[in-house]
Design a protein around this motif. Sequence first.
Motif, mmCIF file in Angstrom:
data_model
loop_
_atom_site.group_PDB
_atom_site.id
_atom_site.type_symbol
_atom_site.label_atom_id
_atom_site.label_comp_id
_atom_site.label_asym_id
_atom_site.label_seq_id
_atom_site.Cartn_x
_atom_site.Cartn_y
_atom_site.Cartn_z
ATOM 1 N N ARG A 193 -2.912 1.802 -10.366
ATOM 2 C CA ARG A 193 -2.263 2.123 -8.992
ATOM 3 C C ARG A 193 -0.740 2.428 -8.714
ATOM 4 O O ARG A 193 -0.376 3.294 -8.253
ATOM 5 N N ASN A 209 0.940 5.780 -7.516
ATOM 6 C CA ASN A 209 2.185 5.797 -6.621
ATOM 7 C C ASN A 209 2.969 6.627 -7.102
ATOM 8 O O ASN A 209 3.592 7.593 -6.432
ATOM 9 N N GLU A 212 1.678 2.645 3.586
ATOM 10 C CA GLU A 212 2.822 1.397 4.284
ATOM 11 C C GLU A 212 4.174 1.696 3.784
ATOM 12 O O GLU A 212 5.081 1.675 4.156
ATOM 13 N N GLY A 265 0.810 -1.162 -0.128
ATOM 14 C CA GLY A 265 0.096 0.062 0.180
ATOM 15 C C GLY A 265 0.934 1.187 -0.109
ATOM 16 O O GLY A 265 1.938 1.225 0.484
#
Length: 288
Positions: A227, A231, A7, A4
């Motif tokens: 995703r 990021n 994290e 994630g």
Amino acid sequence: MAIGIVENLRSSYDYTNKSLNSFTDWVILITITMLMLAGVVLVVLGILGMAVTSFTTVTPDAVTVTQVPLFDPVGATTVTGTETTVSGSFPLAELFGGAFSLVAMGIGAVLSLVFGILWTGFILRVYRGGELKLGSWGRMFLDGLLATIISLLYCIPYVIICILLAFGPMTNPTYALIALIVEFIVILITSMVLLMGLIRFAKEQRFGAAFQIKELFSIIGTIGWLRYLANIIVIGIIMLVISVILLLILGIGWVLLLVLVPFLSIWEAKFFANLYESALPAPAAVEE
């Protein structure tokens, strides 16, 4: 499943805090950054100098008007005309142009290239993981050089596509817009795959590992393209916000940013290395 974002930010930040404890190494990294930036500045100054030389508007120091005889073929008579002579100096062109610009560009190109390659080699060590320390400068330079070559090779398809699109009706607004969108998508995908390719090259220490396109697409597919893009955007915004806040500190902001460049670069590099590692297939269980 890929790690994630929150994290990963925490994990890569913790790694950065513990990775480079040597004050000497930190000073060396700051010095490399300064020399690399100095090279870029010299190249820019050289380009500006050449531009000034080419486009300087000359202000004449003196204008001389002389009466001269002219022959009039129609009336077969001699008439009096004027001849204007302009004289002036070129102090701005003399200051920035010619040899100065070429020397500045040459020195700047060498500085930015050499220390840029060294910096890239250091970032590859962050990708590789483990204990992070400077040393083995020849190996670090070679790694950086190979990474630079990999990056250039990755750019070839993008350059070819741009050239092919340029042969189209670029004067047509619709075509020009579509061409711009295609170029943007191609460079975005190329950059995303290249980043994973450089990390794979750093970890496996094989030049060909950077071009294992099937494996790279599999890793990105595990992360998820959107995703992965998220990021990139998140870490990019964080780095931008930190940089802007530091630069807003009058007087010493740029100094603080320069001091923190190694920290921010390690944090960002480790962030993407963690993302890559989290998307690797789990090792097969060993049967007893």
